[in-house]
Structure formats: structure tokens, C-alpha cells
Design an enzyme around this catalytic site. Structure first.
Site, PDB file in Angstrom:
ATOM      1  CB  CYS A 236      -0.909   0.018   1.229  1.00 17.04           C
ATOM      2  SG  CYS A 236      -1.787   1.600   1.382  1.00 17.04           S
TER       3      CYS A 236
ATOM      4  CB  SER B 222      -0.763   0.016   6.493  1.00 14.78           C
ATOM      5  OG  SER B 222      -1.741   0.614   7.327  1.00 14.78           O
ATOM      6  CB  CYS B 223      -5.045  -0.389   2.112  1.00 14.41           C
ATOM      7  SG  CYS B 223      -5.543   1.322   2.399  1.00 14.41           S
TER       8      CYS B 223
HETATM    9 FE    FE Z   1      -3.456   2.117   2.879  1.00 10.29          FE
END
Ligand code: FE
Length: 212
Positions: free
Chosen positions: A110, A114-115
Site C-alpha cells: 500500500c 497500510s491497506c
Molecule cells: Fe493504505
């Protein structure tokens, strides 16, 4: 992997102490109950975690038609598996699978933050959020993978997928060659979160610790 981005060795210990202190304070102030944190932790131990992703990958390995559906319409394929409640909950609204195959290796990052597909992979490891990992994963994925112990030869194309709030990617790694006749449950034991992020291969001996 702990030294990959030069974190202190006692990082986990220090963070755990901070979390305990914060939890005590929140309980003392009456903002959360004494079992609130345990409830959340239990969710990630029993409902949402990499054990779900491992089941999906193992099914894909034994059932080519399921694998095709998993790639074509990931949420519909996940629904077929009767996975626990929560698959459509926080951070799992738009999950999408991509498959490694001969000549193609996929890496999930990501770039923005931090997906990550929480329902099927659990919470992302700390290095996934590291700006260095996020930047280098795009710029020099082959070098980053080498540091994780994954040699991708020059003839193999590396596809880097940028997860976001719109789409959260995960990788269906290749089925290890020595697993003919294995049950789905045995196969699921070879599927690590790292292999579903593309920073490890499934069952390569280094990361083939069963998930539990
Ligand atoms: Fe993200």
C-alpha cells in the site's frame, strides 16, 4: 525478517509494554471495559486472520474452477466458503485476489498507508507500514523480494499491486510441487500470510509453518 528495515530487536517488547500501559489507563478512566481489548484480540485470533486466506488458497489449489471464480469475483468466491461473519466488515469491503503463475510473481503493498485485507489476512505486520518498504516495493521489487529470501529470476515478471480503501489485494501463491494428494487442510498449513502478500513462496521450507 526482523532486521530487514533495521528495527530494534526489543521493538515488539517495548510496544507491548506501551499497549499494556495504555490499556490500563483507558480502563482506569472508564473509557473501555476490562475485557474490551481481549474481545478485539479474540476476533483476530478466531474470526479474521490468515487462516481464512489459507483456506481460500488451499481450495484454489485443489479446484481450478474455484480458483477462476476467486480471481474473477473474489467476494463471491469467499462467500461460497462459508467463512465466519466479518468477511464483509472493516477493511474487507473490496478484496481482490491475483494468482502467481510461471513467469508472473505478484507483490502486494500500500503506497499510501497500510491497506490490507483484514478478514482474510488479519492485521498487517509492522514492516508493511514502513515508508521504506512501501517506496522500495514499487521502485525495486526484485531487490526487496531478494531481502525476504525470494529469488525471482529475470524472466519472471513482477506485478506490484497497490492496495487502497477501494481494493485490497492478496496473492494466491503457486502450489508447491511436492504436494500431490495432500488434503485441503494439509495444503492450508503451507500458506503463510507472507506468501499471500507475495514476499514468500508457499511451502518453500522457510515459511511453511502451519497457521493456527
Ligand atoms: Fe493504505
Amino acid at each position: 525478517m526482523s532486521n530487514l528495515f533495521a528495527y530494534d530487536d526489543d521493538r515488539e517488547e517495548k510496544n507491548a509494554a506501551k499497549v499494556r500501559a495504555l490499556e490500563s489507563l483507558l480502563i482506569e478512566k472508564g473509557l473501555i471495559g476490562s475485557d474490551s481489548v481481549d474481545t478485539v484480540l479474540a476476533h483476530f485470533e478466531t474470526v479474521a486472520g490468515p487462516f481464512n486466506g489459507a483456506r481460500l488458497v488451499a481450495r484454489a489449489w485443489v479446484d481450478a474452477a474455484f480458483k477462476a471464480r476467486l480471481i474473477a469475483d473474489t467476494p463471491a468466491a469467499i462467500a461460497e466458503m462459508g467463512l465466519p461473519q466479518g468477511m464483509n466488515g472493516a477493511e474487507g469491503e473490496h478484496m481482490k485476489a491475483v494468482a502467481n503463475e510461471p513467469g508472473i510473481h505478484n507483490l502486494i503493498i500500500c503506497t499510501l498507508c497500510s491497506c490490507y485485507p483484514w478478514p482474510i489476512l488479519g492485521l498487517p505486520p509492522y514492516w508493511y507500514k514502513d515508508p521504506v518498504f512501501r517506496a522500495r516495493g514499487v521502485r525495486e521489487p526484485r531487490a526487496v523480494l531478494r531481502e525476504f529470501g525470494v529469488e525471482v529470476d529475470d524472466s519472471t515478471h513482477i506485478q506490484v499491486w497497490d492496495s487502497s480503501a477501494q481494493i485490497r489485494w492478496f496473492v494466491v501463491p503457486e502450489r508447491p510441487a511436492h504436494t500431490g494428494g495432500w488434503t485441503e487442510e494439509q495444503l492450508a498449513g503451507l500458506v503463510t500470510p507472507e506468501s499471500m502478500m507475495g514476499v514468500a513462496l508457499a511451502g518453500n521450507g522457510k515459511n511453511d509453518v502451519a497457521q493456527d
